[in-house]
Design an enzyme around this catalytic site. Structure first.
Site, PDB file in Angstrom:
ATOM      1  N   LYS A  22       0.829  -1.211   0.000  1.00 27.95           N
ATOM      2  CA  LYS A  22       0.000   0.000   0.000  1.00 27.95           C
ATOM      3  C   LYS A  22       0.863   1.260   0.000  1.00 27.95           C
ATOM      4  O   LYS A  22       0.685   2.155  -0.828  1.00 27.95           O
ATOM      5  CB  LYS A  22      -0.905   0.002   1.248  1.00 27.95           C
ATOM      6  CG  LYS A  22      -1.591   1.329   1.501  1.00 27.95           C
ATOM      7  CD  LYS A  22      -2.455   1.297   2.743  1.00 27.95           C
ATOM      8  CE  LYS A  22      -1.774   1.707   4.009  1.00 27.95           C
ATOM      9  NZ  LYS A  22      -1.556   3.146   4.199  1.00 27.95           N
ATOM     10  N   ASN A  23       1.812   1.329   0.925  1.00 31.54           N
ATOM     11  CA  ASN A  23       2.549   2.586   1.077  1.00 31.54           C
ATOM     12  C   ASN A  23       3.490   2.859  -0.097  1.00 31.54           C
ATOM     13  O   ASN A  23       3.853   4.012  -0.339  1.00 31.54           O
ATOM     14  CB  ASN A  23       3.336   2.589   2.389  1.00 31.54           C
ATOM     15  CG  ASN A  23       2.410   2.753   3.579  1.00 31.54           C
ATOM     16  OD1 ASN A  23       1.226   3.072   3.413  1.00 31.54           O
ATOM     17  ND2 ASN A  23       2.933   2.543   4.775  1.00 31.54           N
ATOM     18  N   CYS A 116      -5.229  12.832  12.993  1.00 34.87           N
ATOM     19  CA  CYS A 116      -5.484  11.448  12.621  1.00 34.87           C
ATOM     20  C   CYS A 116      -5.785  10.694  13.894  1.00 34.87           C
ATOM     21  O   CYS A 116      -5.651  11.228  14.982  1.00 34.87           O
ATOM     22  CB  CYS A 116      -4.287  10.976  11.825  1.00 34.87           C
ATOM     23  SG  CYS A 116      -3.429   9.588  12.344  1.00 34.87           S
ATOM     24  N   ARG A 121      -0.268  14.684  13.013  1.00 34.98           N
ATOM     25  CA  ARG A 121       0.815  14.196  12.142  1.00 34.98           C
ATOM     26  C   ARG A 121       1.194  15.350  11.232  1.00 34.98           C
ATOM     27  O   ARG A 121       0.603  15.547  10.180  1.00 34.98           O
ATOM     28  CB  ARG A 121       0.343  12.968  11.354  1.00 34.98           C
ATOM     29  CG  ARG A 121       0.175  11.765  12.254  1.00 34.98           C
ATOM     30  CD  ARG A 121      -0.409  10.602  11.509  1.00 34.98           C
ATOM     31  NE  ARG A 121       0.500  10.031  10.534  1.00 34.98           N
ATOM     32  CZ  ARG A 121       0.142   9.070   9.686  1.00 34.98           C
ATOM     33  NH1 ARG A 121      -1.092   8.597   9.697  1.00 34.98           N
ATOM     34  NH2 ARG A 121       1.004   8.579   8.819  1.00 34.98           N
ATOM     35  N   ASP A 305       4.093   0.402  12.080  1.00 33.88           N
ATOM     36  CA  ASP A 305       2.879  -0.190  11.503  1.00 33.88           C
ATOM     37  C   ASP A 305       2.676  -1.651  11.917  1.00 33.88           C
ATOM     38  O   ASP A 305       1.669  -2.255  11.560  1.00 33.88           O
ATOM     39  CB  ASP A 305       2.909  -0.086   9.961  1.00 33.88           C
ATOM     40  CG  ASP A 305       2.647   1.338   9.490  1.00 33.88           C
ATOM     41  OD1 ASP A 305       2.250   2.182  10.309  1.00 33.88           O
ATOM     42  OD2 ASP A 305       2.843   1.608   8.282  1.00 33.88           O
ATOM     43  N   ARG A 397      -8.864  -0.148   4.174  1.00 38.01           N
ATOM     44  CA  ARG A 397      -7.960   0.844   3.566  1.00 38.01           C
ATOM     45  C   ARG A 397      -6.638   0.198   3.188  1.00 38.01           C
ATOM     46  O   ARG A 397      -5.993   0.631   2.238  1.00 38.01           O
ATOM     47  CB  ARG A 397      -7.676   1.977   4.571  1.00 38.01           C
ATOM     48  CG  ARG A 397      -8.822   2.921   4.781  1.00 38.01           C
ATOM     49  CD  ARG A 397      -8.383   4.068   5.635  1.00 38.01           C
ATOM     50  NE  ARG A 397      -7.083   4.568   5.175  1.00 38.01           N
ATOM     51  CZ  ARG A 397      -6.234   5.237   5.916  1.00 38.01           C
ATOM     52  NH1 ARG A 397      -6.513   5.521   7.166  1.00 38.01           N
ATOM     53  NH2 ARG A 397      -5.090   5.640   5.419  1.00 38.01           N
TER      54      ARG A 397
END
Ligand code: UD1
Length: 421
Positions: A22-23, A116, A121, A305, A397
């Site tokens: 994803k990132n 967030c 952030r 994460d 997500r």
């Protein structure tokens, strides 16, 4: 809003394929704006964040086709440089369009991302970097407005290593005039994937995989094709799924070098790990996890994460451990929910103290953010009875069909659609 219903207690066994990261994708997609024409991203994960970025790029005028994990982005038609709040509020990574739009069109207006689920952030490093490259920056009615005729190379030192700021400044500097040096650049694999894409587009970047990147600006880039790296966080989540259920899983397509810190902590916790080419086998059968301390850090440290998922594992470990998050100091919204499942955890500042319990017990719990949701699912897999994880839209997500992949491994997990919670 969907929920997951999990009947815990099943050992997970079998093989799981890891999707694209994803990132990485969220950085590669805006990078396609840097050259006119069609770029192709292979191994793109089918995730809500990717759909959100697609909508944003379409809003800017790009044409998108997405089929069988192949994402084609044609940026020749881009005619708008405004990223509205409705997209940015859903996903902070939208701020990645700032650098490419500014350097290619001399203007960008991007909504400020706001807070967030785990606190503020900031994006000060992104903005300070762009300023050094010569951008004029204005904040107006919740929007960042950046302008520059042509960016000029500069020496940029990040006080903190930031993935997003490194990505944004990299993308801005490849078309700047002259040389840019980014000192204390992030070295996460997703940044390396981005550098490789930019190189294929004709950028001149030196120092790949190091914390000092030197970028010699060029006048023009051309579209290119790139393979997205596998998602190390998804792979890590399945490693913990095996460990927590005392199973045996072959993770296909995970890159062990991207997961070194996680694999080594799992070995410390007693798990058997084997790396076979591009696959990783974890054997946790009949193994009581040992309590092992973890502190998160920038790559190659233990990823923030993976902190929530690790905490779930430590909740059922044999003794007492601590988990410290040095990247996001208040990223512990999963703790009260894990406690609802019977975990014994207390948090002080950025430290969690976890006293392992023999058993977790199913309950209704609430997802609060993407990785927090993953930790609740993991805890639910081992909890006695039924766990309902509400609001799994957070999870969607960042995980491609997590429940289907878990079911294939033997988990008893169902998605219940459209419930109001
Ligand atoms: C990225 C990842 C996210 C991961 C995080 C850390 C994406 C889309 N998201 O987020 O999943 O948790 O890296 O590995 O890739 N900071 C500042 N000022 C800034 C920018 C960051 O102070 O301008 C701070 C942050 O508050 C944080 C640290 O720097 O403490 C690292 O954040 P950063 O690496 O920028 O995270 P993201 O790129 O937002």
């Amino acid at each position: 809003m969907d929920k997951f219903v999990i009947h815990g207690g099943k050992e997970l066994n079998g093989t799981v394929e890891i999707s694209g990261a994803k990132n990485a994708t969220l950085a590669l997609m805006p990078a396609a704006l840097l050259a006119s024409g069609e770029s192709v991203l292979y191994n793109t994960p089918e995730l809500n964040d990717v759909f959100t970025m697609s909508k944003l790029l379409k809003q800017l005028g790009a044409e998108i086709q997405f089929e069988n994990q192949v994402l084609k982005i044609n940026s020749a038609t881009v005619n708008n440089q405004i990223a509205p709040y409705e997209h940015v509020k859903k996903m902070r990574a939208s701020v990645y369009v700032l650098g490419p739009l500014l350097t290619r069109y001399g203007f960008a207006k991007v909504s400020l991302p706001g807070g967030c689920a785990w606190g503020p952030r900031p994006i000060n490093l992104h903005l300070e970097g762009l300023k050094k490259l010569g951008a004029e920056i204005e904040l107006d009615e919740g929007y960042i407005i950046v302008k520059a005729k042509r960016l000029q190379g500069a020496k940029i030192n990040f006080d903190k290593s930031s993935v997003g700021a490194t990505g944004n400044i990299l993308m801005a500097s490849v078309l700047a005039k002259g040389t840019t040096v980014i000192n204390n650049a992030a070295m996460e694999p997703e940044i390396t994937n981005l550098v490789n894409f930019l190189l294929k587009m004709g950028a001149k970047i030196y120092g790949i995989n190091t914390s000092i990147l030197e970028i010699e600006g060029v006048d023009e880039l051309h579209p290119a094709e790139i393979e997205t790296i596998p998602d190390r966080i998804e792979a890590g989540t399945f490693l913990i799924a095996a460990a927590i259920t005392k199973g045996n899983i072959l993770i296909r397509g995970g890159i062990d070098a991207h997961l070194y810190a996680v694999l080594s902590k799992l070995e410390d916790a007693g798990m058997h790990i084997d790396v076979i080419g591009n696959d990783i086998r974890i054997d946790a059968q009949n193994i009581e996890p040992k309590s092992i301390d973890v502190s998160t850090g920038i790559f190659p440290g233990f990823p923030t994460d993976m902190q929530a998922q690790w905490l779930a594992l430590m909740s059922v470990a044999d003794s007492v451990s601590t988990v410290t998050d040095t990247i996001y100091t208040d990223r512990f919204s999963h703790v009260p929910e894990l406690i609802r499942l019977g975990a014994d955890i207390s948090v002080q500042e950025n430290n969690a103290l976890i006293k392992g319990v023999k058993k977790l017990k199913g309950a209704k719990v609430m997802s609060t953010d993407l990785r927090a949701s993953a930790s609740l699912v993991l805890a639910g897999l081992v909890a006695e009875g039924v766990t309902e994880v509400l609001r799994v839209y957070h999870l969607d997500r960042g995980y491609q069909r997590l429940e289907e992949k878990l079911r294939q491994l033997g988990a008893n997990i169902d998605r219940v659609a459209g419930q109001e919670f």
